[in-house]
Write an enzyme that holds these catalytic residues in place. Structure first.
Site: not given
Length: 371
Positions: A238, A79, A248, A259, A146
């Site tokens: 979300e 990513q 949060y 997973y 991430h």
């Protein structure tokens, strides 16, 4: 000499999308890029586009595209790579841009970084100069997931950065690491004195909110309210109303599962954590967020538009302030037939999308014209 890359001739023809209100939107492919990740419009209507492998491109309104020199070296893979691009609020005068990217560390580690630089457009082509790295994820860790590193300026000129948990989970609740947080800085990278976590260490003074996973969309609405979306694990994507100093909940709570199939307590089991305004099961894999304010689609003013990766969709969300607080709900979903990485509003009010792939198309959405 500037390097010009022209839009590929094999770009598909325009196609139509039908809205929930019965209107037709025309989607027009304009250009193709190699794994495009983000875009932003300049005041003159030209467009900056980042490609994840490490190129920043400047596309003029007539379709000519030039590579911008001076981009920092990126750690490309998974990513990671070149990420977001936004303009300084006073760009018209100072020509400062901000970009995020994955940066290599010692050994097999890496982390997100944010730099600011001056964009110049000389006769030999565009370039970045006076580059200054103003923020880094701490610590750099192994893995290539991430990073998040989406950027947004608040109406008061403060810079917000999303910092993902790097698939490590527990750092999101660790005040000695800036992973899994939303960061708030001054435009030069210094730390505002009114950030909420002033008594939990120097690093925590940069935090605006904590307990996040992979935050790939952040935007302010016309009232200055901050909205953010993040990917859940297996389920539980979300949308959150972001308030300073709130936690949060990740990875303690989620409306999805791990997973490996193991459960995670849901948000309603821990009312001390801020719960999402909307969550999705099955997921949409959200990426990119713009809150529409243009005149081209007046019926959409105030709506949020989210790119869907696994859902291969453009998702419209409406925000409402009702007696029981700020709420958000999905209003409609457009099947795009491709992973949508980024959504932006153009200067004339058109909506623009980037597909997430090699050869990913830049697509302009406009109202259907009779004729």
């Amino acid at each position: 000499m500037a390097t010009f890359i022209f839009a590929a001739s094999a770009i598909a023809q325009s196609f139509d999308l039908n809205t929930a209100g019965g209107k037709t939107v025309t989607a027009t492919p304009v250009a193709e890029f190699n794994e495009p990740w983000a875009m932003t419009f300049l005041p003159d209507g030209d467009l900056l586009v980042t490609e994840k492998p490490g190129r920043l491109l400047l596309m003029s309104q007539d379709g000519e595209t030039a590579e911008v020199r001076g981009v920092p070296e990126v750690d490309y893979g998974g990513q990671g790579g070149l990420g977001d691009i936004i303009l300084h609020p006073d760009y018209a005068n100072n020509k400062i841009v901000y970009l995020s990217y994955a940066e290599a560390g010692d050994g097999d580690t890496r982390g997100a970084a944010v730099a600011r630089a001056v964009l110049t457009q000389e006769t030999d082509g565009p370039s970045l100069r006076d580059m200054d790295v103003i923020w880094r994820q701490q610590p750099k860790v192994s893995g290539r997931g991430h990073y998040s590193h989406r950027l947004a300026f608040a109406p008061d000129g403060k810079l917000f950065i999303t910092s993902g948990d790097r698939q490590k989970k527990t750092p999101a609740q660790d005040m000695d690491q800036n992973l899994g947080k939303i960061i708030r800085l001054n435009d030069d990278g210094s730390v505002p004195r009114d950030n909420p976590f002033q008594d939990q260490g120097e690093l925590a003074k940069t935090f605006w909110s904590v307990g996040h996973r992979n935050l790939l969309g952040i935007a302010f609405d016309s009232n200055g309210t901050l909205w953010q979306h993040e990917m859940g694990p297996r389920g539980g994507d979300e949308i959150n109303l972001i308030e300073p100093g709130r936690n949060y909940g990740w990875p303690v709570v989620s409306n999805g599962d791990n997973y490996d199939g193991s459960g995670i307590p849901e948000h309603d089991t821990r009312p001390d954590f801020a719960a999402p305004e909307v969550y999705w099961n099955p997921v949409i894999s959200p990426s990119g967020l713009v809150i529409y304010s243009g005149e081209m689609f007046p019926e959409w003013q105030g709506s949020g538009f989210i790119g869907g990766l696994s859902s291969q969709a453009l998702v419209r969300v409406v925000f409402e302030n009702q007696s029981n607080g700020d709420l958000a709900t999905e209003a409609e979903r457009f099947d795009m037939g491709a992973r949508i990485r980024e959504v932006e509003q153009g200067p004339d009010g058109a909506l623009w999308l980037l597909e997430d792939r090699a050869g990913g198309r830049l697509i302009e959405l406009t109202p259907e014209t009779s004729g």
